[in-house]
Design a protein around this motif. Structure first.
Motif, PDB file in Angstrom:
ATOM      1  N   GLY A  11      -8.758 -47.558 -97.986  1.00 30.70           N
ATOM      2  CA  GLY A  11      -7.732 -48.584 -98.129  1.00 30.70           C
ATOM      3  C   GLY A  11      -8.123 -49.932 -97.568  1.00 30.70           C
ATOM      4  O   GLY A  11      -7.651 -50.971 -98.059  1.00 30.70           O
ATOM      5  N   LEU A  12      -8.974 -49.969 -96.548  1.00 32.61           N
ATOM      6  CA  LEU A  12      -9.418 -51.226 -95.958  1.00 32.61           C
ATOM      7  C   LEU A  12     -10.823 -51.615 -96.387  1.00 32.61           C
ATOM      8  O   LEU A  12     -11.354 -52.634 -95.928  1.00 32.61           O
ATOM      9  CB  LEU A  12      -9.345 -51.148 -94.430  1.00 32.61           C
ATOM     10  N   GLY A  13     -11.427 -50.835 -97.264  1.00 34.34           N
ATOM     11  CA  GLY A  13     -12.773 -51.153 -97.723  1.00 34.34           C
ATOM     12  C   GLY A  13     -12.779 -52.398 -98.598  1.00 34.34           C
ATOM     13  O   GLY A  13     -11.931 -52.569 -99.471  1.00 34.34           O
ATOM     14  N   SER A  60      -9.109 -52.891-102.027  1.00 39.49           N
ATOM     15  CA  SER A  60      -8.262 -51.800-102.489  1.00 39.49           C
ATOM     16  C   SER A  60      -6.814 -52.278-102.526  1.00 39.49           C
ATOM     17  O   SER A  60      -6.386 -53.065-101.686  1.00 39.49           O
ATOM     18  CB  SER A  60      -8.355 -50.596-101.550  1.00 39.49           C
ATOM     19  N   LEU A  61      -6.077 -51.782-103.512  1.00 43.29           N
ATOM     20  CA  LEU A  61      -4.625 -51.953-103.551  1.00 43.29           C
ATOM     21  C   LEU A  61      -4.021 -50.608-103.901  1.00 43.29           C
ATOM     22  O   LEU A  61      -4.292 -50.057-104.975  1.00 43.29           O
ATOM     23  CB  LEU A  61      -4.208 -52.999-104.590  1.00 43.29           C
ATOM     24  N   LYS A  88      -7.941 -48.548-106.065  1.00 45.13           N
ATOM     25  CA  LYS A  88      -8.459 -48.256-104.729  1.00 45.13           C
ATOM     26  C   LYS A  88      -9.971 -48.101-104.799  1.00 45.13           C
ATOM     27  O   LYS A  88     -10.504 -47.495-105.736  1.00 45.13           O
ATOM     28  CB  LYS A  88      -7.810 -46.978-104.203  1.00 45.13           C
ATOM     29  N   ASN A  89     -10.663 -48.667-103.813  1.00 46.96           N
ATOM     30  CA  ASN A  89     -12.108 -48.474-103.684  1.00 46.96           C
ATOM     31  C   ASN A  89     -12.371 -47.111-103.052  1.00 46.96           C
ATOM     32  O   ASN A  89     -12.307 -46.959-101.830  1.00 46.96           O
ATOM     33  CB  ASN A  89     -12.727 -49.561-102.804  1.00 46.96           C
ATOM     34  N   ALA A  90     -12.642 -46.119-103.879  1.00 49.17           N
ATOM     35  CA  ALA A  90     -12.982 -44.806-103.334  1.00 49.17           C
ATOM     36  C   ALA A  90     -14.251 -44.922-102.489  1.00 49.17           C
ATOM     37  O   ALA A  90     -15.100 -45.774-102.735  1.00 49.17           O
ATOM     38  CB  ALA A  90     -13.178 -43.808-104.466  1.00 49.17           C
ATOM     39  N   PRO A 130     -11.850 -58.684 -93.537  1.00 51.55           N
ATOM     40  CA  PRO A 130     -10.715 -59.274 -94.236  1.00 51.55           C
ATOM     41  C   PRO A 130      -9.853 -58.188 -94.860  1.00 51.55           C
ATOM     42  O   PRO A 130     -10.328 -57.111 -95.212  1.00 51.55           O
ATOM     43  CB  PRO A 130     -11.372 -60.135 -95.313  1.00 51.55           C
ATOM     44  N   ALA A 131      -8.568 -58.492 -95.005  1.00 48.19           N
ATOM     45  CA  ALA A 131      -7.646 -57.567 -95.645  1.00 48.19           C
ATOM     46  C   ALA A 131      -6.767 -58.341 -96.612  1.00 48.19           C
ATOM     47  O   ALA A 131      -6.365 -59.480 -96.327  1.00 48.19           O
ATOM     48  CB  ALA A 131      -6.776 -56.853 -94.604  1.00 48.19           C
ATOM     49  N   HIS A 132      -6.500 -57.731 -97.747  1.00 44.95           N
ATOM     50  CA  HIS A 132      -5.532 -58.302 -98.680  1.00 44.95           C
ATOM     51  C   HIS A 132      -4.160 -58.160 -98.030  1.00 44.95           C
ATOM     52  O   HIS A 132      -3.775 -57.067 -97.607  1.00 44.95           O
ATOM     53  CB  HIS A 132      -5.589 -57.539-100.001  1.00 44.95           C
ATOM     54  N   PRO A 133      -3.374 -59.240 -97.934  1.00 45.11           N
ATOM     55  CA  PRO A 133      -2.089 -59.122 -97.221  1.00 45.11           C
ATOM     56  C   PRO A 133      -1.140 -58.100 -97.837  1.00 45.11           C
ATOM     57  O   PRO A 133      -0.374 -57.452 -97.103  1.00 45.11           O
ATOM     58  CB  PRO A 133      -1.512 -60.541 -97.292  1.00 45.11           C
ATOM     59  N   TRP A 134      -1.174 -57.938 -99.147  1.00 46.59           N
ATOM     60  CA  TRP A 134      -0.325 -56.930 -99.794  1.00 46.59           C
ATOM     61  C   TRP A 134      -0.737 -55.533 -99.353  1.00 46.59           C
ATOM     62  O   TRP A 134       0.088 -54.705 -98.972  1.00 46.59           O
ATOM     63  CB  TRP A 134      -0.457 -57.092-101.305  1.00 46.59           C
TER      64      TRP A 134
END
Length: 536
Positions: free
Chosen positions: A310-312, A253-254, A264-266, A208-212
């Motif tokens: 960024g996609l985590g 992450s945003l 952001k999820n490092a 899944p990805a946050h659309p923003w």
């Protein structure tokens, strides 16, 4: 008992963005700039504060003399030939000038961030939709003014944020990606994502990805296929980037700044969440509370660190099955929100003092002991600030369980966890570790200054004479924890100092934002300790 109006003035039941911004700035200035230099005094029903380096004196109505931090109301006035009302823009300029002269460092971003926060609050007033019927989700989306001791509590970057704002009641479907199996990176149990996502052909896994975030990243790789929107609507929670879906939270992450940080999820935080879940489950089995663990994450191996982080997405336990109705602690403490979770709603109109104290005793009894015992017995530094704690209440609104969440702020002391930390990659272990003094400051700030002081203030707003009794209740629970701690330990000495009235550490959000430091590098300023026997 005397009943008082909300601390941040409201118009038609909505937060006044100008007043809320001005009062938050003044709260920060009092705590971080003026009180440490003894530039605060009380007179004629006002709190007067001097910004010594710009040579300006301001005052605001003192709603009551609190035991820790002043509870102020507008108008805010500046002393010239007489007292002249000033707006949030003037206060922003004065505080920016004071900070530059105090630190010797400019911050050209500061005014824009304060303005962005103020403008966001104004937008909430114009576009806010009716609250969610679910009490838990309503509490997550009810924080219209945010942190009272932050200069820009609602600041967000970019033009797209309103579509994803919890304060506007946002809901949206997630975007789903099909990622070639050899390009998938995951640890722990992230199988929930497979159950939530669309079917994909053999050799691919869903992500899944946050659309923003997807619009910001625009990933290009032959290993990633955009499947478009799918599945149940996601509900953004108070942190903005973490959403609730049936049975779980998903932490994305945003790549935008929200209040202090780019969210952001490092990569080391992805691994750290799973490692902490493994370590903490047996600890919390022995504590009288709940922990929402983070059993797995999934991301991609292509595109370098930018896409890996960024996609985590981190999978976190949901709230189904918890006792009672979980409510966000920040909503309980919020005098300006419109959530049924607000303490004024839970207790009803003009509750008897005995009812207030019994409710507070239950609240403190469920929140304080697990946090202190986690640190003292297990070397675990929880971060129990208002947005990291849910409080489950029964049908009468009485607290029955504390629920702690968000392992990003949870740390381990290196001594008790030496063997466990040695098994982890060094960057992961370093990010999971606080030295004892740093960890203790974090626990005390989050628990007493950020959290309990704000809920107690919301109670005392309605019944000011109860404030000393509220802190006697807290003192009693801390004393019990001290009695349960071996007297010859460092932890016992820390609790004795706390009960003796040593000043409490308050995180310096204003200075941290001015310095543009990471939250981990935040400094602290001392504030009065209402646990002292002479006060409580």
């Amino acid at each position: 008992m005397t009943s008082l109006a909300p601390a941040a003035p409201s118009v038609g039941g909505r937060v006044d963005p100008d007043a809320a911004t001005a009062l938050a700035l003044l709260n920060c200035a009092v705590r971080e700039l003026c009180a440490p230099e003894h530039q605060v005094r009380v007179g004629d029903g006002h709190l007067m504060v001097r910004l010594p380096r710009v040579g300006v004196t301001l005052r605001a109505v003192l709603r009551r003399p609190p035991l820790m931090s002043p509870r102020l109301a507008g108008p805010i006035e500046e002393r010239r030939d007489g007292w002249v009302a000033v707006d949030w823009r003037r206060i922003t300029d004065l505080i920016a000038g004071e900070l530059e002269l105090t630190t010797g460092t400019p911050n050209p971003e500061f005014t824009a961030q304060v303005t962005a926060s103020r403008d966001a609050m104004e937008l909430f007033g114009r576009r806010r939709t009716p609250r969610d019927a679910d009490p838990f989700l309503s509490s997550e989306q009810s924080l219209l003014a945010g942190h009272r001791f932050h200069p820009s509590p609602k600041a967000r970057q970019g033009a797209d944020w309103p579509a994803y704002a919890p304060e506007l009641g946002a809901r949206f479907p997630l975007r789903w990606l099909a990622v070639r199996t050899d390009a998938v990176v995951e640890e722990g149990d992230a199988s929930l994502l497979d159950r939530l996502g669309p079917p994909v052909r053999a050799g691919y896994r869903v992500l899944p990805a946050h659309p923003w975030q997807l619009a910001l990243l625009r990933p290009e790789s032959d290993a990633i296929v955009d499947l478009g929107p799918y599945g149940p609507e996601a509900v953004p929670t108070s942190s903005v980037r973490t959403v609730y879906v049936p049975d779980a939270f998903l932490k994305f992450s945003l790549d935008v700044r929200i209040t202090n940080c780019v969210r952001k999820n490092a990569w080391y935080e992805l691994s750290g969440a799973v490692a902490l879940t493994r370590a903490l489950r047996p600890v919390f089995d022995g504590l009288a509370c709940e922990l929402l663990t983070e059993p797995g994450y999934r991301t991609v191996s292509v595109g370098g660190t930018r896409l890996r982080e960024g996609l985590g997405v981190i999978v976190r336990d949901g709230v189904r099955g918890l006792p009672g109705t979980p409510l966000l602690a920040a909503a309980i403490a919020d005098p300006d929100g419109d959530s049924p979770a607000a303490v004024s709603r839970l207790l009803g109109d003009d509750p008897a003092p005995d009812r207030v104290l019994a409710w507070w005793d239950a609240y403190v009894g469920h929140v304080v002991p697990p946090v202190l015992h986690a640190y003292l017995r297990h070397g675990v530094v929880l971060e129990p600030h208002l947005q990291n704690v849910l409080v489950a209440v029964d049908g009468d609104g009485t607290p029955v369980r504390a629920v702690f969440r968000d392992l990003e702020g949870t740390k381990l002391l290196p001594g008790p966890w030496k063997s466990f930390l040695a098994e982890l990659p060094e960057p992961v272990a370093r990010a999971l570790t606080y030295e004892p003094e740093h960890g203790w400051n974090r626990v005390v700030y989050c628990l007493f200054v950020n959290h309990l002081a704000e809920v107690a203030a919301a109670l005392a707003d309605r019944q000011p004479s109860l404030e000393p009794a509220l802190w006697r209740v807290v003192r009693r629970h801390v004393t019990r924890c001290a009695d349960d701690t071996p007297a010859d330990t460092d932890g016992a000495a820390r609790l004795r100092a706390l009960l003796a009235g040593v000043p409490l550490p308050a995180k310096a959000n204003l200075r941290t934002r001015w310095a543009r430091d990471a939250d981990r590098q935040a400094t602290y300023v001392p504030v009065p300790n209402p646990l002292a026997e002479s006060l409580a």
